[in-house]
Design a protein around this motif. Structure first.
Motif, PDB file in Angstrom:
ATOM      1  N   VAL A   1       0.835  -1.199   0.000  1.00 36.40           N
ATOM      2  CA  VAL A   1       0.000   0.000   0.000  1.00 36.40           C
ATOM      3  C   VAL A   1       0.870   1.250   0.000  1.00 36.40           C
ATOM      4  CG1 VAL A   1      -1.665   1.355   1.328  1.00 36.40           C
ATOM      5  CG2 VAL A   1      -1.981  -1.114   1.080  1.00 36.40           C
ATOM      6  N   LYS A   2       1.863   1.278   0.869  1.00 33.31           N
ATOM      7  CA  LYS A   2       2.748   2.444   0.941  1.00 33.31           C
ATOM      8  C   LYS A   2       3.421   2.694  -0.407  1.00 33.31           C
ATOM      9  CE  LYS A   2       3.911   1.947   5.867  1.00 33.31           C
ATOM     10  NZ  LYS A   2       5.007   1.708   6.834  1.00 33.31           N
ATOM     11  N   LYS A   3       3.983   1.659  -0.976  1.00 27.63           N
ATOM     12  CA  LYS A   3       4.686   1.788  -2.255  1.00 27.63           C
ATOM     13  C   LYS A   3       3.732   2.213  -3.366  1.00 27.63           C
ATOM     14  CE  LYS A   3       7.529  -0.861  -5.514  1.00 27.63           C
ATOM     15  NZ  LYS A   3       8.127  -2.189  -5.812  1.00 27.63           N
TER      16      LYS A   3
ATOM     17  N   GLY B   1      -2.632  -1.269  10.292  1.00 31.51           N
ATOM     18  CA  GLY B   1      -1.390  -0.619   9.886  1.00 31.51           C
ATOM     19  C   GLY B   1      -1.568   0.243   8.649  1.00 31.51           C
ATOM     20  N   ILE B   2      -2.401  -0.223   7.717  1.00 32.53           N
ATOM     21  CA  ILE B   2      -2.671   0.542   6.491  1.00 32.53           C
ATOM     22  C   ILE B   2      -3.366   1.853   6.834  1.00 32.53           C
ATOM     23  CG2 ILE B   2      -4.051   0.588   4.377  1.00 32.53           C
ATOM     24  CD1 ILE B   2      -3.609  -2.475   4.221  1.00 32.53           C
ATOM     25  N   ILE B   3      -4.424   1.762   7.627  1.00 39.41           N
ATOM     26  CA  ILE B   3      -5.198   2.957   7.965  1.00 39.41           C
ATOM     27  C   ILE B   3      -4.356   3.934   8.781  1.00 39.41           C
ATOM     28  CG2 ILE B   3      -7.204   3.814   9.234  1.00 39.41           C
ATOM     29  CD1 ILE B   3      -8.631   1.196   8.525  1.00 39.41           C
ATOM     30  N   ALA B   4      -3.630   3.403   9.764  1.00 44.31           N
ATOM     31  CA  ALA B   4      -2.813   4.280  10.614  1.00 44.31           C
ATOM     32  C   ALA B   4      -1.789   5.045   9.780  1.00 44.31           C
ATOM     33  CB  ALA B   4      -2.119   3.448  11.692  1.00 44.31           C
ATOM     34  N   TRP B   5      -1.167   4.368   8.797  1.00 41.87           N
ATOM     35  CA  TRP B   5      -0.164   5.040   7.953  1.00 41.87           C
ATOM     36  C   TRP B   5      -0.804   6.110   7.082  1.00 41.87           C
ATOM     37  CZ3 TRP B   5       0.595   5.283   2.578  1.00 41.87           C
ATOM     38  CH2 TRP B   5       1.804   5.866   2.179  1.00 41.87           C
ATOM     39  N   LEU B   6      -1.952   5.809   6.489  1.00 45.00           N
ATOM     40  CA  LEU B   6      -2.623   6.781   5.634  1.00 45.00           C
ATOM     41  C   LEU B   6      -3.025   8.025   6.424  1.00 45.00           C
ATOM     42  CD1 LEU B   6      -4.889   4.364   3.536  1.00 45.00           C
ATOM     43  CD2 LEU B   6      -2.948   5.688   2.674  1.00 45.00           C
ATOM     44  N   ILE B   7      -3.551   7.822   7.627  1.00 49.79           N
ATOM     45  CA  ILE B   7      -3.931   8.956   8.474  1.00 49.79           C
ATOM     46  C   ILE B   7      -2.703   9.764   8.867  1.00 49.79           C
ATOM     47  CG2 ILE B   7      -4.864   9.576  10.742  1.00 49.79           C
ATOM     48  CD1 ILE B   7      -6.808   7.225  10.468  1.00 49.79           C
TER      49      ILE B   7
ATOM     50  N   GLY C   1      -1.594  12.067   6.290  1.00 55.63           N
ATOM     51  CA  GLY C   1      -2.505  13.163   5.986  1.00 55.63           C
ATOM     52  C   GLY C   1      -3.448  12.922   4.826  1.00 55.63           C
ATOM     53  N   TYR C   2      -3.612  11.670   4.407  1.00 58.82           N
ATOM     54  CA  TYR C   2      -4.515  11.375   3.290  1.00 58.82           C
ATOM     55  C   TYR C   2      -5.967  11.344   3.764  1.00 58.82           C
ATOM     56  CZ  TYR C   2      -0.232   9.956   0.940  1.00 58.82           C
ATOM     57  OH  TYR C   2       1.035   9.939   0.400  1.00 58.82           O
ATOM     58  N   SER C   3      -6.860  11.668   2.867  1.00 51.82           N
ATOM     59  CA  SER C   3      -8.289  11.573   3.140  1.00 51.82           C
ATOM     60  C   SER C   3      -8.779  10.205   2.681  1.00 51.82           C
ATOM     61  CB  SER C   3      -9.037  12.678   2.388  1.00 51.82           C
ATOM     62  OG  SER C   3     -10.435  12.519   2.531  1.00 51.82           O
ATOM     63  N   ILE C   4      -9.314   9.399   3.607  1.00 55.37           N
ATOM     64  CA  ILE C   4      -9.842   8.076   3.286  1.00 55.37           C
ATOM     65  C   ILE C   4     -11.343   8.206   3.122  1.00 55.37           C
ATOM     66  CG2 ILE C   4     -10.039   5.675   4.016  1.00 55.37           C
ATOM     67  CD1 ILE C   4      -7.599   6.154   5.827  1.00 55.37           C
ATOM     68  N   GLN C   5     -11.838   7.913   1.927  1.00 51.82           N
ATOM     69  CA  GLN C   5     -13.246   8.143   1.629  1.00 51.82           C
ATOM     70  C   GLN C   5     -13.875   6.905   0.981  1.00 51.82           C
ATOM     71  OE1 GLN C   5     -14.937  10.889   2.411  1.00 51.82           O
ATOM     72  NE2 GLN C   5     -13.141  12.006   3.190  1.00 51.82           N
ATOM     73  N   PRO C   6     -15.195   6.743   1.155  1.00 49.04           N
ATOM     74  CA  PRO C   6     -15.914   5.718   0.392  1.00 49.04           C
ATOM     75  C   PRO C   6     -16.296   6.281  -0.967  1.00 49.04           C
ATOM     76  CG  PRO C   6     -17.424   6.776   1.886  1.00 49.04           C
ATOM     77  CD  PRO C   6     -16.081   7.434   2.120  1.00 49.04           C
TER      78      PRO C   6
END
Length: 385
Positions: free
Chosen positions: A323-325, A354-360, A363-368
């Protein structure tokens, strides 16, 4: 000795009946039981765990799969075998046998067209210990041959998880100008979908779930729960069978329309987003794309393929790395809407926090997915989809 007259007898029966019926509060509590195997709660829907005549019942086949039992089924009989024990139910005679011995009490029974078995009968017959943990309303199956927590440790673990779920972590606001990331999950609904909902609830984020129609019938409440919690329901075909889905353009659109009707009847929501099994290219023909447009559907593939489906549970960290890459590569390509492909599987469950924590953290916006804010994302680069 006093003889009971008919009026007196009627009164006694009436009083006994009234005190035997569950009160509304008890009935509500009784409908909320859980089943655990060693150190994990199993993903049963609320109405699947039933209390009948002081016995806790579970769906026979589903629980047998959780125990990794061998299942053989015909029109006449179903037999499960585990640890040298065979339990059979005869559809014609309605008899239950354990190692060919007929069991008359607390046996397998048909309820609402589903076979149920007392969890204690199934567990103890197949060499599991079975205990009821009243503190967490859970029947726990375990064996000393397999390492597991003590009952107090397990109870503490479950209470801690429930408290965490009840108190979601506040999500920091996304940084201005940062891309939107869409976490999308294929191949549900299943037992891992439930775990993903809990994790996302804990982080207060929403995702997009591409469900398979043939599995929705086994997880109706979970489908409704996914929608009610604010996630977007989307289509992944009825069968997920390559030959069936892509047999012809009418067969293709037929699967999508049938699943649409199924989800709409359960939730009132009409899904319009499709992800085709194995990706749209090369399978989705121009005729299929034309039918999607005609029927008002949109089609998503993905930007980031985590390949989580082939990564082992032990190596779940690889999914986080993917995901990070993938996200960083998408950003370098100036992508402002990044679609991440995940699946409802155990290794993904391990990786998701781990995926969600890294995205947050980044500073990314996680949206449906939102149909009113549709962004074209398909391998055919068809902007009409």
């Amino acid at each position: 000795m006093m003889k009971l007259t008919y009026p007196m007898l009627f009164l006694v029966v009436l009083v006994f009946t009234l005190f035997s019926l569950p009160t509304p509060s008890l009935a509500k509590e009784d409908s909320n039981r859980y089943i655990a195997l060693h150190d994990r709660l199993l993903a049963f829907e609320k109405e699947e765990v039933r209390l009948e005549n002081a016995q806790i019942l579970v769906p026979f086949e589903k629980m047998s799969r959780y125990l990794y039992a061998d299942i053989q089924k015909s029109d006449k009989q179903i037999t499960i075998t585990k640890n040298d024990t065979s339990i059979s139910y005869n559809f014609l005679t309605t008899e239950t046998t354990v190692n060919q011995v007929i069991i008359s009490d607390n046996a397998v029974q048909m309820i609402d067209d589903i076979l149920y078995i007392p969890v204690r009968l199934l567990g103890e017959s197949t060499d599991f210990k079975v205990d009821y943990l009243s503190d967490i309303l859970t029947v726990r199956l375990y064996t000393d041959r397999y390492p597991h927590l003590s009952h107090p440790q397990f109870i503490q673990q479950i209470k801690k998880k429930r408290n965490e779920t009840a108190s979601p972590k506040p999500t920091p606001p996304a940084e201005p100008g940062k891309p939107i990331v869409y976490l999308t999950f294929d191949d549900g609904p299943n037992r891992y979908t439930s775990e993903h909902l809990k994790i996302m609830r804990n982080y207060n984020v929403k995702g997009t779930f591409f469900f398979v129609g043939n599995q929705i019938s086994s997880f109706k409440s979970l489908t409704q729960q996914t929608y009610n919690e604010g996630h977007t329901l989307a289509l992944h075909s009825m069968t997920h069978d390559r030959k069936s889905v892509y047999a012809s353009a009418p067969a293709f659109i037929g699967e999508m329309k049938k699943e649409t009707e199924m989800i709409q009847s359960l939730t009132g929501f009409k899904p319009t987003l499709v992800r085709t099994p194995y990706g749209s290219k090369p399978y989705v023909t121009s005729a299929m794309r034309s039918l999607l447009k005609k029927e008002g559907y949109k089609m998503w593939d993905w930007d980031v393929d985590t390949l989580d489906w082939k990564i082992s549970e032990a190596n779940f960290q690889q999914i986080i790395t993917s995901v990070k890459k993938g996200v960083e590569e998408a950003i370098r390509a100036k992508d402002q809407h990044i679609v991440v492909l995940l699946h409802d599987r155990v290794q993904t469950t391990k990786a998701l926090p781990g995926i969600i924590a890294w995205l947050i953290e980044q500073g990314y916006s996680i949206q449906p997915y939102k149909s009113e804010l549709h962004v074209s994302q398909n391998f055919w680069h068809d902007n009409e989809l």
